[in-house]
Design a protein around this motif. Structure first.
Motif, PDB file in Angstrom:
ATOM      1  N   THR A 355     -30.401  10.143   5.391  1.00 14.85           N
ATOM      2  CA  THR A 355     -30.726  10.186   6.975  1.00 14.85           C
ATOM      3  C   THR A 355     -32.044  10.434   7.463  1.00 14.85           C
ATOM      4  O   THR A 355     -32.248  10.234   8.633  1.00 14.85           O
ATOM      5  CB  THR A 355     -29.444  11.279   7.505  1.00 14.85           C
ATOM      6  OG1 THR A 355     -29.885  12.479   6.737  1.00 14.85           O
ATOM      7  CG2 THR A 355     -28.203  10.785   6.970  1.00 14.85           C
ATOM      8  N   GLY A 356     -32.861  10.680   6.598  1.00 11.75           N
ATOM      9  CA  GLY A 356     -34.196  11.034   7.191  1.00 11.75           C
ATOM     10  C   GLY A 356     -35.013  11.232   6.052  1.00 11.75           C
ATOM     11  O   GLY A 356     -34.922  10.915   4.612  1.00 11.75           O
ATOM     12  N   LEU A 357     -36.334  11.506   6.160  1.00 12.83           N
ATOM     13  CA  LEU A 357     -37.181  11.446   5.170  1.00 12.83           C
ATOM     14  C   LEU A 357     -37.679  12.920   4.455  1.00 12.83           C
ATOM     15  O   LEU A 357     -38.270  12.950   3.370  1.00 12.83           O
ATOM     16  CB  LEU A 357     -38.739  10.923   5.675  1.00 12.83           C
ATOM     17  CG  LEU A 357     -38.548   9.337   6.085  1.00 12.83           C
ATOM     18  CD1 LEU A 357     -39.989   8.996   6.475  1.00 12.83           C
ATOM     19  CD2 LEU A 357     -38.606   8.767   4.787  1.00 12.83           C
ATOM     20  N   ASP A 358     -36.986  13.854   5.060  1.00 14.94           N
ATOM     21  CA  ASP A 358     -37.328  15.260   4.616  1.00 14.94           C
ATOM     22  C   ASP A 358     -36.195  15.357   3.644  1.00 14.94           C
ATOM     23  O   ASP A 358     -35.012  15.705   3.996  1.00 14.94           O
ATOM     24  CB  ASP A 358     -37.138  16.403   5.822  1.00 14.94           C
ATOM     25  CG  ASP A 358     -36.970  17.895   5.383  1.00 14.94           C
ATOM     26  OD1 ASP A 358     -37.282  17.793   4.046  1.00 14.94           O
ATOM     27  OD2 ASP A 358     -37.231  18.689   6.234  1.00 14.94           O
ATOM     28  N   GLU A 359     -36.520  15.298   2.275  1.00 11.25           N
ATOM     29  CA  GLU A 359     -35.604  15.488   1.339  1.00 11.25           C
ATOM     30  C   GLU A 359     -34.673  16.935   1.206  1.00 11.25           C
ATOM     31  O   GLU A 359     -33.577  17.078   0.902  1.00 11.25           O
ATOM     32  CB  GLU A 359     -36.298  15.532  -0.155  1.00 11.25           C
ATOM     33  CG  GLU A 359     -37.124  14.329  -0.316  1.00 11.25           C
ATOM     34  CD  GLU A 359     -38.628  14.862  -0.060  1.00 11.25           C
ATOM     35  OE1 GLU A 359     -38.802  15.304   1.114  1.00 11.25           O
ATOM     36  OE2 GLU A 359     -39.500  14.686  -0.982  1.00 11.25           O
ATOM     37  N   MET A 360     -35.434  17.965   2.138  1.00 10.00           N
ATOM     38  CA  MET A 360     -34.818  19.121   2.042  1.00 10.00           C
ATOM     39  C   MET A 360     -33.556  19.054   3.063  1.00 10.00           C
ATOM     40  O   MET A 360     -32.890  20.035   3.088  1.00 10.00           O
ATOM     41  CB  MET A 360     -35.547  20.566   2.165  1.00 10.00           C
ATOM     42  CG  MET A 360     -36.637  20.723   1.291  1.00 10.00           C
ATOM     43  SD  MET A 360     -35.508  21.091  -0.235  1.00 10.00           S
ATOM     44  CE  MET A 360     -34.933  22.820   0.323  1.00 10.00           C
ATOM     45  N   GLN A 361     -33.608  18.060   3.988  1.00 14.54           N
ATOM     46  CA  GLN A 361     -32.762  18.330   5.003  1.00 14.54           C
ATOM     47  C   GLN A 361     -31.800  16.926   5.161  1.00 14.54           C
ATOM     48  O   GLN A 361     -30.765  16.808   5.783  1.00 14.54           O
ATOM     49  CB  GLN A 361     -33.134  18.420   6.341  1.00 14.54           C
ATOM     50  CG  GLN A 361     -33.861  19.892   6.414  1.00 14.54           C
ATOM     51  CD  GLN A 361     -34.143  20.207   7.867  1.00 14.54           C
ATOM     52  OE1 GLN A 361     -33.232  20.257   8.633  1.00 14.54           O
ATOM     53  NE2 GLN A 361     -35.616  20.436   7.997  1.00 14.54           N
ATOM     54  N   ALA A 362     -32.465  15.661   4.506  1.00 16.48           N
ATOM     55  CA  ALA A 362     -31.581  14.427   4.580  1.00 16.48           C
ATOM     56  C   ALA A 362     -30.463  14.444   3.831  1.00 16.48           C
ATOM     57  O   ALA A 362     -30.199  15.273   2.848  1.00 16.48           O
ATOM     58  CB  ALA A 362     -32.449  13.642   3.996  1.00 16.48           C
ATOM     59  N   GLY A 363     -29.419  13.919   4.564  1.00 12.09           N
ATOM     60  CA  GLY A 363     -28.159  13.632   3.848  1.00 12.09           C
ATOM     61  C   GLY A 363     -28.196  12.207   3.029  1.00 12.09           C
ATOM     62  O   GLY A 363     -28.693  11.445   3.488  1.00 12.09           O
ATOM     63  N   LEU A 364     -27.278  12.250   2.043  1.00  9.76           N
ATOM     64  CA  LEU A 364     -27.157  11.134   1.060  1.00  9.76           C
ATOM     65  C   LEU A 364     -26.185  10.141   2.159  1.00  9.76           C
ATOM     66  O   LEU A 364     -25.241  10.563   2.515  1.00  9.76           O
ATOM     67  CB  LEU A 364     -26.388  11.572  -0.353  1.00  9.76           C
ATOM     68  CG  LEU A 364     -26.465  10.449  -1.306  1.00  9.76           C
ATOM     69  CD1 LEU A 364     -27.791  10.024  -1.351  1.00  9.76           C
ATOM     70  CD2 LEU A 364     -25.660  10.959  -2.318  1.00  9.76           C
ATOM     71  N   VAL A 365     -26.934   8.720   2.139  1.00  8.75           N
ATOM     72  CA  VAL A 365     -26.038   7.616   2.828  1.00  8.75           C
ATOM     73  C   VAL A 365     -25.260   6.753   2.118  1.00  8.75           C
ATOM     74  O   VAL A 365     -24.347   6.212   2.306  1.00  8.75           O
ATOM     75  CB  VAL A 365     -27.000   7.282   4.047  1.00  8.75           C
ATOM     76  CG1 VAL A 365     -26.356   6.137   4.565  1.00  8.75           C
ATOM     77  CG2 VAL A 365     -27.414   8.335   5.056  1.00  8.75           C
ATOM     78  N   GLY A 366     -26.190   6.608   0.905  1.00  9.70           N
ATOM     79  CA  GLY A 366     -25.729   5.346  -0.130  1.00  9.70           C
ATOM     80  C   GLY A 366     -26.506   5.469  -1.356  1.00  9.70           C
ATOM     81  O   GLY A 366     -27.533   6.007  -1.364  1.00  9.70           O
ATOM     82  N   ILE A 367     -26.265   4.756  -2.339  1.00 14.13           N
ATOM     83  CA  ILE A 367     -26.869   4.891  -3.490  1.00 14.13           C
ATOM     84  C   ILE A 367     -26.709   3.182  -3.961  1.00 14.13           C
ATOM     85  O   ILE A 367     -25.927   2.511  -4.036  1.00 14.13           O
ATOM     86  CB  ILE A 367     -26.266   5.670  -4.794  1.00 14.13           C
ATOM     87  CG1 ILE A 367     -26.019   6.950  -4.464  1.00 14.13           C
ATOM     88  CG2 ILE A 367     -26.856   5.445  -5.968  1.00 14.13           C
ATOM     89  CD1 ILE A 367     -25.480   7.910  -5.274  1.00 14.13           C
ATOM     90  N   SER A 368     -27.971   2.883  -4.410  1.00 14.95           N
ATOM     91  CA  SER A 368     -27.917   1.427  -4.942  1.00 14.95           C
ATOM     92  C   SER A 368     -28.587   1.462  -6.514  1.00 14.95           C
ATOM     93  O   SER A 368     -29.168   2.356  -6.993  1.00 14.95           O
ATOM     94  CB  SER A 368     -28.894   0.443  -4.222  1.00 14.95           C
ATOM     95  OG  SER A 368     -30.235   1.093  -4.085  1.00 14.95           O
ATOM     96  N   LEU A 369     -28.104   0.557  -7.140  1.00 20.33           N
ATOM     97  CA  LEU A 369     -28.383   0.385  -8.708  1.00 20.33           C
ATOM     98  C   LEU A 369     -28.579  -0.930  -8.989  1.00 20.33           C
ATOM     99  O   LEU A 369     -27.993  -1.987  -8.381  1.00 20.33           O
ATOM    100  CB  LEU A 369     -27.097   0.810  -9.447  1.00 20.33           C
ATOM    101  CG  LEU A 369     -26.272   2.180  -9.157  1.00 20.33           C
ATOM    102  CD1 LEU A 369     -25.014   2.541  -9.923  1.00 20.33           C
ATOM    103  CD2 LEU A 369     -27.125   3.242  -9.592  1.00 20.33           C
TER     104      LEU A 369
END
Length: 933
Positions: A355-369
């Motif tokens: 959801t954002g660029l701050d890894e300490m606060q951003a939420g996971l939206v999706g994963i690609s492989l």
DNA sequence: ACGCTCACG
DNA sequence: GACGTACGTGAGCGTA
């Protein structure tokens, strides 16, 4: 419904057509129609937006009537009032103008009323329609974020920002203008508008305008009672410019009396006529949209014909990007199939969307492989209703797997030591996953591979690498989330748009890995990559997640004190200058110092502005001028306040109460780290006032901050690499290196040395590391250039090895195109064979790189070993500042930590390099960073 | 968006 | 003989 076809219960939507067009134009790359090259990007974006808008309408806010309103050319009645109105609008981009008629055609093709009237602005037509609809008892939604339309809000009229998908009601208007919708024109009349060239009152902005209007009720009352205003300057402005302000009001006031030759009832929502619409879309050659519209309308899509593609086929042995289609995973069985494939293959490229660029606060939206070129997938997890649906609820979209299920399925793979995880800037993904309880290992990073190979040549972002090494242009993220203020989060991106973007990233990463991995050994940077780059990922991730405790209250107190001091200084400065001006504006300051006061030393740079840098002001202050001295004081306080005490507070993480910087591993050319968001590598220390900011960096109760820093590490490296016996011996003997240098140069004893002489030697010692010049040294020491040059000559005579080293380094760089540090780090020197002024800079950079780079290597080696060395202690490594490491440790273990960490740092070069000088580490302990340093 | 200025090593 | 010049960074602000 009334006899005119519009009345109570009706809801009119008015779409600001120009806003849609400009938005579409700027959000999309310059697309052209394949068959003839007609620029078509804005039309494509416009159609997409319009289609989504009209096809996603349902619920209580759905329109019964709708129209798209366009501007119709040139002059309006406002130009009669004020000829300069909108005079400074930039010219239309030339590839946009021909698209205007097509957007009208598109609107009609969608069977939506398309309105424009010669001589009237769209805003006035919108105002007129809104007034009529409101008077007829209906509701109105204006689809636009244009602030000029906000005066219409209220009494059944609302706005909708189509980009942010946010309703704009009276509260939002009040928030923006400081007054209700009915007084917006008054505020605008005072504040003016530089974009539309509305003059307003000079020196008065929205804030002041709102203040005045709220105090006096409305604009007329204010202008009539202007004499009562307390602030003299403001009073005079309102008196002097009353007429201009009244004209401004006429310019911003929208006209509800635009003549219209149709009735509201004729704007009733109509279904599109499929044939006309599909005909238009296929003529434009919009394949995807044609198919989508056809599906929704339940008819067969017409064939879209166009000239054959001229794109060169990919290398014959590799499938093209996305060859097998990007799969969007929506069931666990499909995920299991991918996991089996990964296990079989032994590696996977992975990318997380957040959801954002701050890894300490951003939420996971999706994963690609991605496992091999052509095979990539996207696993959407937390996409929400948003883009396209202008009344989106923010609800999680259906058809997505549960995050917990996906992560528990992937965890064994991601933590499996036999499966390599490939990422691009994988520290980011590592941290995101760490917050979900996954410790990804082993990992490798294409960004760092590129850094090991290509540092100095170019940057190492994915787009850059894909273009350079794969000949592939990535989908710009801007296309999905927009840019600037209107950016949306990745979660709001529709899954069908997110999937190709995200999957592409994973595939690009995989291909980059295939490209770079063999090059590491052939270019002989495997050791550098494996010992200096790759191991930093978990080390830095740990430090960044730990963060450092910062006392917000301390900072706040300091901010207040600084604000007071600034105000005081500002007053003095204005007095000395004899007028008020913006002290923070170098331009205004330069004019006051050098034009108005005619002080000497005014040097204009390439922009024509006077330089007012600290050394210029210091010279003036030394001549006895008070104003420059006060400016210097003000600048120092302003810097401390804005960059440190204010900004730092905003970086305190609300969950942890700590500040979490982010280190870029591949940012600096030399191997140094760079700290961002916030930069914790430039917290003040040189001035007493500034150093107090470090008091806000504290240890938690019962703990201490411990700082260990290398003493003179770059000079020691120089002594070693340039093999300078006198310097090496001095370091071995542990004597004062600058005093020793001075003694050798000037033939004076170290005992009882003049501090000035030592200072000069110190400047030369540092200068040498940077590729010294007579000019640079003379500026630094404020001595005549000839004298500085004489010092340098003497220095080279006493330490001839330095010249040899410099010449050899430059020759190396010229021959190979790169230099290497002691530890094998490669730094490319592409500009070294240039001629002209740039050549000098490239030379100096080449001389400096192996020294600065080796120091960076050494502290990296120490950091990588630190975890194991202090594992038994209740301590955490928090910060790195190039030659310093900061730890937080339980009070009772502080001394033990210092011993262990010092051991690691002092031995960090070994066994790879046996330095001929000792590395010495100084240590400090304290409750805060000021004490520890 | 860009230049200026200034904080650090 | 003139020219532009110390190496490496990041951030905030004013200006265009």
């Amino acid at each position: 419904m009334t006899s005119t076809g519009f009345g109570k219960g009706c809801h009119l939507h008015l779409i600001d057509g120009s806003a849609f067009i400009f938005r579409a134009y700027h959000a999309l790359p310059p697309l052209t129609r394949k068959s003839d090259g007609l620029p078509i990007g804005a039309v494509a974006g416009f159609c997409n937006m319009l289609w989504k808008y009209i096809s996603d309408q349902n619920g209580s806010n759905a329109p019964t009537h709708v129209a798209v309103i366009f501007d119709h050319s040139s002059k309006t009645f406002r130009n009669d009032i004020y000829p300069e109105y909108k005079a400074n609008r930039p010219e239309l981009p030339e590839d946009l103008r021909p698209q205007f008629p097509l957007t009208r055609e598109a609107t009609r093709a969608f069977n939506v009323a398309c309105i424009e009237t010669e001589g009237f602005e769209a805003d006035d037509i919108i105002a007129t329609l809104a007034c009529q609809a409101r008077d007829a008892g209906g509701a109105v939604t204006i689809v636009s974020s244009d602030k000029d339309l906000m005066q219409l809000v209220g009494q059944g009229v609302n706005m909708l920002d189509p980009i942010k998908n946010k309703a704009i009601g009276p509260d939002e208007v009040a928030e923006k203008f400081g007054v209700g919708p009915d007084r917006v024109v008054d505020v605008q009349a005072l504040a003016g508008d530089s974009v539309d060239n509305v003059p307003g009152a000079p020196g008065i902005g929205v804030k002041t305008a709102a203040l005045l209007i709220n105090e006096y009720g409305d604009l007329e009352a204010l202008l009539e009672r202007a004499e009562e205003i307390r602030q003299p300057k403001r009073r005079q402005t309102l008196i002097d410019f009353a007429e201009q302000i009244r004209i401004s009001k006429k310019l911003v006031q929208l006209d509800c009396q635009t003549p219209l030759d149709f009735s509201l009832g004729s704007l009733e929502v109509r279904d599109p006529e499929s044939e006309a619409l599909l005909d238009f879309l296929s003529r434009m050659e919009f394949r995807t949209l044609t198919a989508r519209v056809a599906e929704k309308l339940g008819v067969e899509a017409p064939a879209v014909v166009s000239a054959p593609t001229s794109v060169a086929p990919a290398a014959p042995d590799l499938p093209v990007m996305g060859a097998n289609g990007y799969q969007t995973l929506s069931d666990l069985a499909a995920l299991d199939a991918w996991i089996d494939d990964i296990r079989e293959t032994g590696h996977v490229a992975i990318d997380t969307e957040t959801t954002g660029l701050d890894e300490m606060q951003a939420g996971l939206v999706g994963i690609s492989l991605a496992v091999r070129p052509g095979d990539a997938c996207y696993i959407p997890l937390a996409h929400v209703e948003g883009e396209g649906d202008l009344f989106g609820s923010g609800d999680r979209l259906p058809g997505q797997l549960e995050t917990a299920d996906v992560l528990s399925a992937l965890k064994p793979v991601l933590e499996d030591p036999a499966i390599l995880k490939i990422g691009q800037n994988v520290k980011y993904d590592w941290k995101i996953l760490a917050r979900h309880g996954i410790s990804m290992t082993p990992v490798t990073d294409t960004m760092l591979m590129s850094y090991a190979l290509n540092a100095g040549t170019h940057n190492h972002g994915m787009d850059e690498l894909a273009e350079r090494y794969l000949g592939h242009k990535c989908i710009p993220i801007k296309e999905l989330i927009g840019s600037g203020k209107s950016q949306i989060g990745f979660a709001q991106v529709a899954i069908d748009k997110a999937a190709p973007y995200a999957a592409e990233d994973a595939e690009v990463t995989l291909r980059l890995w295939q490209h770079f991995a063999p090059l590491l050994s052939s270019e002989r940077v495997t050791t550098a990559y494996e010992t200096l780059e790759r191991p930093m990922i978990p080390v830095l991730a740990d430090m960044e997640m730990a963060g450092v405790k910062v006392n917000g209250d301390t900072l706040k107190r300091m901010s207040n004190a600084f604000a007071q001091k600034m105000a005081q200084l500002e007053e003095e400065i204005h007095q000395l200058a004899g007028e008020k001006f913006n002290v923070g504006s170098p331009k205004q300051l330069g004019e006051i110092l050098f034009d108005k006061m005619s002080l000497s030393g005014g040097k204009q740079g390439k922009t024509g502005a006077y330089s007012t840098s600290a050394d210029v002001l210091e010279d003036l202050a030394a001549e006895g001028h008070d104003l420059p001295a006060r400016i210097l004081d003000w600048r120092q306080v302003a810097k401390l306040k804005s960059t440190y005490t204010d900004a730092l507070q905003s970086h305190v993480n609300p969950d942890t109460g700590r500040v979490h910087t982010s280190y870029s591993i591949a940012g600096a050319q030399t191997g140094r780290l760079a700290s961002t968001d916030p930069n914790l590598q430039n917290i003040p220390v040189r001035s007493d006032e500034g150093r107090r900011i470090r008091e806000a960096f504290v240890a938690t109760p019962g703990h201490r901050l411990v700082s260990l820093d290398y003493s003179q590490i770059e000079l020691r490296i120089l002594a070693h690499v340039a093999d300078i016996p006198a310097l090496k011996q001095a370091f071995r003997d542990g004597i004062d290196i600058h005093a020793m240098t001075a003694s050798q140069m000037f033939h004076v004893p170290v005992e009882g040395m003049d501090p000035m002489v030592r200072r000069q030697a110190k400047a030369i010692n540092f200068g040498v590391i940077y590729g010294i010049s007579g000019y640079g040294l003379s500026r630094n020491l404020r001595i005549p250039r000839a004298e500085a040059q004489a010092f340098i000559n003497t220095y080279f005579e006493r330490f001839p090895e330095i010249r040899v080293y410099m010449d050899k380094t430059v020759a190396d760089a010229k021959e190979h195109g790169f230099v290497r540090t002691l530890f094998g780090r490669r730094i490319n020197t592409p500009g070294i064979n240039a001629s002209g002024p740039a050549a000098g800079g490239a030379r100096r950079a080449a001389i400096n790189a192996p020294i600065q780079g080796a120091a960076a290597d050494i502290i990296r080696r120490a950091m990588i070993r630190m975890h194991a060395a202090i594992r038994h202690l209740p301590a955490k490594m928090l910060l790195q500042v190039h030659d310093e490491l900061v730890f937080e440790v339980e009070e009772s273990a502080a001394e033990e930590l210092i011993a262990a960490a010092r051991q690691v740092m002092e031995a960090a070069a070994e066994p790879a390099v046996k330095l001929s000088v000792p590395l010495v580490v100084d240590a400090g302990i304290g409750e805060n960073w000021a004490e520890a340093h």
